[in-house]
Design an enzyme around this catalytic site. Structure first.
Site, short mmCIF file in Angstrom:
data_model
loop_
_atom_site.label_atom_id
_atom_site.label_comp_id
_atom_site.label_asym_id
_atom_site.label_seq_id
_atom_site.Cartn_x
_atom_site.Cartn_y
_atom_site.Cartn_z
N ASP A 118 1.42 -2.75 -2.36
CA ASP A 118 0.71 -3.51 -3.36
C ASP A 118 -0.57 -3.89 -2.95
O ASP A 118 -0.80 -4.57 -2.08
CB ASP A 118 1.82 -4.76 -3.53
CG ASP A 118 3.07 -4.35 -4.01
OD1 ASP A 118 3.28 -4.13 -5.18
OD2 ASP A 118 3.94 -4.18 -2.96
N ASP A 147 -0.32 0.05 3.48
CA ASP A 147 0.18 -1.03 2.31
C ASP A 147 0.50 -0.54 1.22
O ASP A 147 -0.16 0.59 0.76
CB ASP A 147 -0.70 -2.05 2.53
CG ASP A 147 -0.12 -3.34 1.73
OD1 ASP A 147 0.85 -3.48 1.82
OD2 ASP A 147 -1.04 -3.87 0.86
MG LIG Z 1 -1.08 -5.69 0.08
#
Ligand SMILES: [Mg+2]
Length: 221
Positions: free
Chosen positions: A10, A8
């Protein structure tokens, strides 16, 4: 055997969730409002279609705001705060280890491609076999779309792929795609329910990728 590792972005590679929240919270403060942390924690990981902070602010104030000016100010502040961040512990090490083992590397994000690739380039983390963002799919996380898209691109089956996530919608997306998932909560997602992940670590620096991949392959084997 784990053949693909998908991060992922962020909150996982870079803990952008704090700056994003703070920039919006400051805008709210300018208008005498409070952007509740609890509200924001429920928004994280879902992509921008889920909650529009500016529309919500307009509803609270009962008036129409100069959206462009506010967004420009918010983006400047967000960038200023994000540029102070360093890559989360263990991310570079996991990448290097996976690369040396011949494991394919991907990124799956509910953010825009410009945001993700811009920061990755700036951080010197621009070597990936595949990056898939919200621009590439119909539905953001918790839907599995972005993970399914990255798996197709990497030529990996979900059972041989490991996702690394910091949020509940992210873990849900990876599991819905049929992948293994390691969760590493960030400052903003510490309260998320990450129990659907195969393993929860405080930091990627806590364990080596090889060790975790072997353990996970053992569980599924
Ligand atoms: Mg995230």
């Amino acid at each position: 055997m784990i053949r693909a590792l998908v991060f992922d972005f962020d909150g996982l590679i870079l803990d952008t969730e704090v700056p994003v929240y703070r920039a919006w919270a400051e805008i709210y403060e300018d208008f005498g409002q409070r952007l509740e942390l609890e509200l924001w924690q429920g928004v994280i990981g879902r992509g921008p279609g889920y909650f529009d902070p500016l529309a919500a602010l307009e509803r609270r104030l009962g008036c129409v705001l100069d959206r462009e000016a506010i967004q420009a100010r918010r983006r400047r502040r967000e960038l200023e705060l994000v540029e102070r961040l360093t890559v989360q512990p263990g991310v570079r090490e996991w990448r290097a280890e996976a690369m040396s083992m011949g494991v394919r590397l991907g990124v799956a994000s509910s953010s825009s491609r410009a945001w993700v690739t811009g920061h990755l380039r700036r951080l010197g983390l621009d070597e990936w076999d595949c990056i898939r963002c919200r621009d590439d799919v119909a539905r953001t996380k918790p839907a599995p779309d972005v993970y399914l898209s990255v798996l197709e691109c990497l030529g990996s089956s979900p059972g041989q792929a490991l996702a690394v996530e910091d949020s509940e919608p992210g873990v849900a997306a990876a599991k819905a795609a049929g992948m293994h998932c390691v969760a590493v909560p960030s400052a903003m997602t510490a309260g998320h329910d990450l129990r659907r992940a195969d393993l929860v670590l405080r930091s990627l620096a806590e364990r080596s990728f090889a060790e975790v991949a072997a353990e996970i392959a053992g569980i599924s084997g």
